[in-house]
Design an enzyme around this catalytic site. Structure first.
Site, PDB file in Angstrom:
ATOM      1  N   LYS B  76       0.976  -1.249  -0.067  1.00 15.72           N
ATOM      2  CA  LYS B  76      -0.001   0.031  -0.073  1.00 15.72           C
ATOM      3  C   LYS B  76       0.767   1.181  -0.083  1.00 15.72           C
ATOM      4  O   LYS B  76       1.965   1.126   0.827  1.00 15.72           O
ATOM      5  CB  LYS B  76      -0.950  -0.067   1.223  1.00 15.72           C
ATOM      6  N   SER B 151      -9.721   2.122   2.857  1.00 17.99           N
ATOM      7  CA  SER B 151      -8.660   2.907   2.243  1.00 17.99           C
ATOM      8  C   SER B 151      -7.538   2.184   1.189  1.00 17.99           C
ATOM      9  O   SER B 151      -6.941   2.612   0.561  1.00 17.99           O
ATOM     10  CB  SER B 151      -8.102   3.945   2.932  1.00 17.99           C
ATOM     11  N   SER B 175     -10.002  -0.364   7.270  1.00 20.40           N
ATOM     12  CA  SER B 175      -9.572  -0.058   5.672  1.00 20.40           C
ATOM     13  C   SER B 175      -8.648  -1.249   5.232  1.00 20.40           C
ATOM     14  O   SER B 175      -8.317  -1.114   4.226  1.00 20.40           O
ATOM     15  CB  SER B 175      -8.470   1.103   5.729  1.00 20.40           C
TER      16      SER B 175
END
Lengths: 490, 483
Positions: B76, B151, B175
């Site tokens: 990420k 996210s 997330s």
């Protein structure tokens, strides 16, 4: 109203830079004077993703301080974020302690000069002392309309020591700051270098009509970096506030700076500009937990504190509180004194004190030397004191010998004073025959004085003594000269 | 080959039927083919990946390496990677190249995993749909008109689309679990303090926790085992030895007590999600587990508490992005204040600004006690609820999200509606508990539904074991999107 109708209230906030090797939340060095930004690591420049890790050495120094001033060491204290934007504050917040500081309470004992040659004792209570990080420096010169940022200082560990508003004159404020300065150096948590910013004082000053209960509105004088400026700034500020109120004005809460060139204080920002710092506990740091074992260990490592040593000087050596306080102003001075007494003997402790605070201090001051760099060692001074004690030399000759010691005329050995007395023939003359011979010569050459004395002029006697001492090059024992001369004239 | 399980890939690497370079090449090819549609990656590091794969092959040839050596993976874009762009999904950091690796990145590098790139995300991890990225929304591989969740939507989509077998994520309010659920894969957020936050760009420090995405619980267990352990650079990192999360995989489910919070099964869950969740629970019972009703009476307060605490911390965490030392600085400005205003106004997107404003407000003088202190109290109550529930059960189960993936643009003008989607996930972060989401079937429009399993502190191994046993007897996790 006259000046004495006003009461002054002063509280001090002192930022002491702690003498750790590295920063409070990173491993970067805090050594002074490096090239800009070479002592700023990823944590100090607040790169994305970095996190603070508390330096235990900084905590340990806070504990030392707390113990030295008789404060409470908080078993749990909390680091908070103080949020504001400034280019030399890389994270956009300063990590400090807010609601729960590490040190609570404590007292500082001072001796305040009374302006008439004496001094009085005073105790100032501390509110708290808390750990925090320093910001970097903004450099406004040399960048042609731009600002340079040096982050070497960012993250330097500070202990902010806050007093209660209990001082009522600039003299008390300066005495407090000096005492505090002495303590932090004594327990070795701060080098105390005011020029380099290791010991920075802010003074909160207000005035109120004598007898009024409520405090007046205060103004805070920032960044006083010498004791002399502190005195000047506070005196100016007090008068400024009194003048303003007497002229019908009202003091507005403000932060002011002292201009050492003009000797005036001027407002930097008013209360209306005050930030809302939005303090909240820093979620990157756990609460600081200090257990009793840690406190006990630090306690065991503390040196004898100045108050205890001062008491010992008064009890064991019969010194006055004034002398004892002066001799415990720093560990170096007290050590020099203790070494001198150890070699000279306790019976001469008072003489030793007079010399350390007198000639030694004066000469060092004039030469701008620290006592650790004194050309006359404690053992050499003790040698000199011993010769005064056993009447080998008079006090007047002792000053001569001290000069010679200072100039290394006796070499570096502990018995340098003896060497000087010997080689320069300064030994006191106590042989009555020799003294009589000198007196006879002087009387013969000064018949006029003899006649004046006999006519009742007491002063003439002193003149004759002086002549005798001069003729003996100061070496004749003054008491013997007196005695024999009296006999001869009697 | 990269569709296979990590165990199978590792065996193939050792049998030399495939090389790490071949795996990396396959992964890069799939990214090249799929990314224009999915937009899962912000940065692809082809050269770095091939070099790392070569090194992995050498290590394997020498008989060294572990279960992750030679496995392609994506990070990420919230994790700092030395020499590779780290944007955090923001214009503010669109030019930022980190000079250091995050702790998690270092650990996975050391384990021999091969990073192929950095995945798209909601800006600064603020969002539940990946629509808040400066680099455009990521699309759900099951239906590219739908969001992948957020996210960590880029990581979830990349694993779901079989571009990489595993990927890192972070979970502040859901997330990892929410995008895992919406993309039909497995994702775990461990106990707070298990995975170091060093080098993980902070959103809300007291809630942020790194974790793993994989196609199965077993893959997640292998990956998370390489990511956890004490890091002295993170003061909130727990002083525990590195744990092997595969330890409980084989443990049977007989006697497992699954707690079902009545509050999670009340109104709010859509019918299709409810049906899939109920079916999964029936399967668990079939496998020997028993379900018991538990109560989390304060769970309803989790969203308001979260949307005070998280923005408060974020407003302060994001202050460092001021245009002074790195990141976006406005091209033209007047004085210092103007530089701050313009740089931040240009560098941050709407959702980030919204949360900075909310956070600044709740920390302001006069509001702090009413909001921040109150929210911290709620946080303690929520943690106490979980403690009471775990006296009655071993794990807690329920939905991950109220609905399947929604359409791109559907909620973007209604932030409160978007926040309410976090109803089942945020309480876990407030309490600091471990939780995972695993595929549990499909709902409306053939979109995946995930079941959430919440464990007690340090219950990761048990959680992963429970999910693994489920996956041994079902094939939801093996289904893959057509894209």
């Amino acid at each position: 109203m006259s000046r004495t109708d006003w009461e002054v209230v002063i509280g001090l906030e002192v930022h002491t830079q702690l003498s750790t090797q590295s920063k409070i939340f990173s491993g970067a060095s805090i050594a002074f004077g490096a090239e800009p930004n070479v002592q700023a690591c990823a944590v100090d420049i607040a790169l994305p993703g970095v996190l603070p890790v508390l330096n235990k050495g900084a905590v340990e120094r806070a504990i030392r301080f707390g113990l030295a001033v008789g404060a409470t060491i908080a078993p749990k204290s909390v680091f908070a974020r103080k949020n504001y934007f400034y280019p030399d504050l890389p994270k956009g917040y300063q990590i400090s302690q807010y609601e729960l500081p590490v040190v609570v309470g404590g007292q500082i004992h001072l001796l305040v000069p009374d302006g008439k040659g004496g001094a009085y004792e005073k105790v100032v209570n501390l509110t708290r002392a808390h750990l925090e990080e320093d910001a970097g420096k903004s450099l406004h010169e040399d960048f042609h309309g731009m600002t340079g940022i040096d982050l070497n200082r960012a993250g330097t560990p500070l202990l902010e020591i806050v007093s209660e508003p209990e001082m009522s004159s600039s003299a008390e404020a300066v005495a407090y700051a000096k005492a505090l300065h002495g303590i932090v150096r004594w327990i070795d948590i701060c080098d105390g270098n005011m020029q380099e910013g290791s010991f920075r004082c802010d003074a909160n000053v207000s005035v109120r009509p004598r007898g009024q209960k409520e405090f007046g509105t205060r103004r805070e004088i920032k960044n006083l970096n010498s004791f002399r400026f502190m005195q000047q700034a506070i005196d100016y500020e007090i008068q400024w506030q009194i003048d303003l109120i007497e002229d019908g004005g009202k003091v507005q809460q403000a932060t002011v700076l002292f201009d050492s060139d003009t000797g005036e204080t001027r407002a930097m920002r008013s209360k209306e500009d005050a930030h809302d710092y939005r303090y909240f506990p820093d979620p990157d740091l756990l609460p600081l937990i200090i257990d009793s074992a840690w406190i006990e260990r630090v306690k065991g490592e503390l040196p004898e504190l100045p108050a205890a040593l001062s008491a010992r000087f008064q009890n064991d050596f019969g010194l006055s509180i004034y002398d004892a306080t002066a001799l415990t102003a720093s560990r170096e001075v007290s050590q020099f004194y203790l070494d001198t007494v150890a070699a000279a003997g306790t019976a001469s402790a008072k003489t030793c004190a007079n010399w350390v605070m007198g000639e030694v201090a004066a000469r060092l001051n004039k030469a701008e030397l620290d006592i650790t760099a004194s050309p006359v060692s404690a053992l050499q001074l003790a040698g000199l004191v011993q010769r005064i004690a056993d009447n080998t030399i008079s006090n007047a000759i002792a000053k001569k010998v001290f000069d010679a010691l200072w100039n290394k005329e006796g070499g570096d050995d502990a018995n340098a004073a003896d060497t000087i007395i010997e080689t320069q023939g300064l030994k006191q003359v106590t042989d009555s025959g020799a003294i009589e011979a000198i007196i006879d010569e002087v009387l013969a050459a000064n018949q006029k004085s003899v006649e004046e004395f006999r006519a009742g002029k007491e002063k003439a006697f002193n003149a004759l003594v002086g002549q005798c001492m001069k003729a003996s090059k100061g070496k004749a024992n003054p008491a013997q000269v007196n005695e024999i001369l009296k006999k001869k004239l009697g | 080959m990269i569709d296979s399980s990590l165990k199978e890939i590792a065996a193939a690497l050792r049998a030399k039927t495939v090389s790490a370079v071949e795996l990396a090449t396959e992964s890069l090819a799939r990214i090249e083919a799929g990314n224009p549609k999915i937009n899962a990656f912000v940065t692809v590091d082809r050269d770095g990946a091939l070099a790392a794969a070569k090194a992995a092959d050498a290590r394997l040839a020498a008989g060294h390496g572990g279960p992750l050596t030679g496995i392609p993976l994506a990070h990420k874009d919230v994790f700092c990677t030395e020499g590779v762009l780290t944007t955090c999904g923001s214009k503010m950091l669109s030019n930022f190249v980190s000079p250091y690796d995050a702790h998690v990145v270092t650990l996975l590098k050391a384990a021999g995993a091969v990073m192929v790139g950095k995945t798209n995300m909601d800006e600064f991890a603020m969002g539940s749909s990946n629509e808040n990225s400066h680099f455009g929304p990521t699309r759900n591989p099951w239906n590219t008109d739908k969001v992948p969740g957020g996210s960590s939507g880029g990581s979830a989509a990349a694993v779901a689309a079989r571009m990489v077998p595993i990927a890192t994520g972070t979970d502040t309010g859901g997330s990892i679990r929410q995008p895992a659920s919406l993309c039909g894969i497995t994702g775990i957020k461990p106990t707070y303090g298990t995975v170091s936050r060093y080098g993980m760009i902070a959103y809300a420090s007291s809630l942020d926790q790194g974790g793993a995405f994989g196609r199965s619980a077993e893959d997640c267990a292998l990956m998370l085992s390489a990511m956890n352990g004490h890091d002295p650079r993170d003061s909130t990192s727990l002083e525990r030895d590195t744990e092997d999360y595969t330890a409980d995989l084989a443990r049977p489910l007989a006697g497992l007590r699954i707690g079902l919070p009545t509050e999670f099964f009340a109104d709010g869950m859509s019918d299709d999600v409810r049906a899939a969740v109920e079916a999964a629970l029936a399967e668990y019972r079939k496998l020997g587990a028993v379900t018991v009703d538990v109560s989390l009476p304060n769970a309803r307060l989790a969203i308001p508490a979260y949307y005070v605490i998280a923005p408060a911390e974020a407003s302060s965490n994001l202050s460092r992005f001021d245009g002074v030392r790195y990141g976006h600085r406005a091209a033209e400005y007047g004085d210092l204040n103007d530089m701050y205003c313009k740089s931040r106004a240009q560098g941050f997107g709407a959702e980030v600004k919204r949360r900075i404003l909310v956070g600044t407000y709740v920390l302001s003088h006069g509001y702090y006690d009413a909001y921040y202190i109150k929210a911290q109290k709620l946080r303690r109550l929520i943690a106490q609820d979980f403690a009471a529930a775990f006296a009655q059960c071993d794990v807690i189960a329920g939905p991950t999200c109220p609905t399947v993936a929604f359409g791109i643009g559907e909620k973007s003008n209604d932030p409160v509606q978007m926040y309410l989607g976090d109803i089942y996930t945020v309480a876990v972060n407030l309490a600091g508990l471990p939780a995972l989401a695993h595929p549990a079937g499909f709902g409306a429009g053939g979109m995946p539904v995930g079941l959430q399993l919440i464990g007690n502190y340090f219950g990761e191994a048990r959680l992963l074991g429970v999910a693994h046993q489920f996956q041994q007897n079902t094939d939801w996790h093996a289904r893959k999107p057509a894209v």
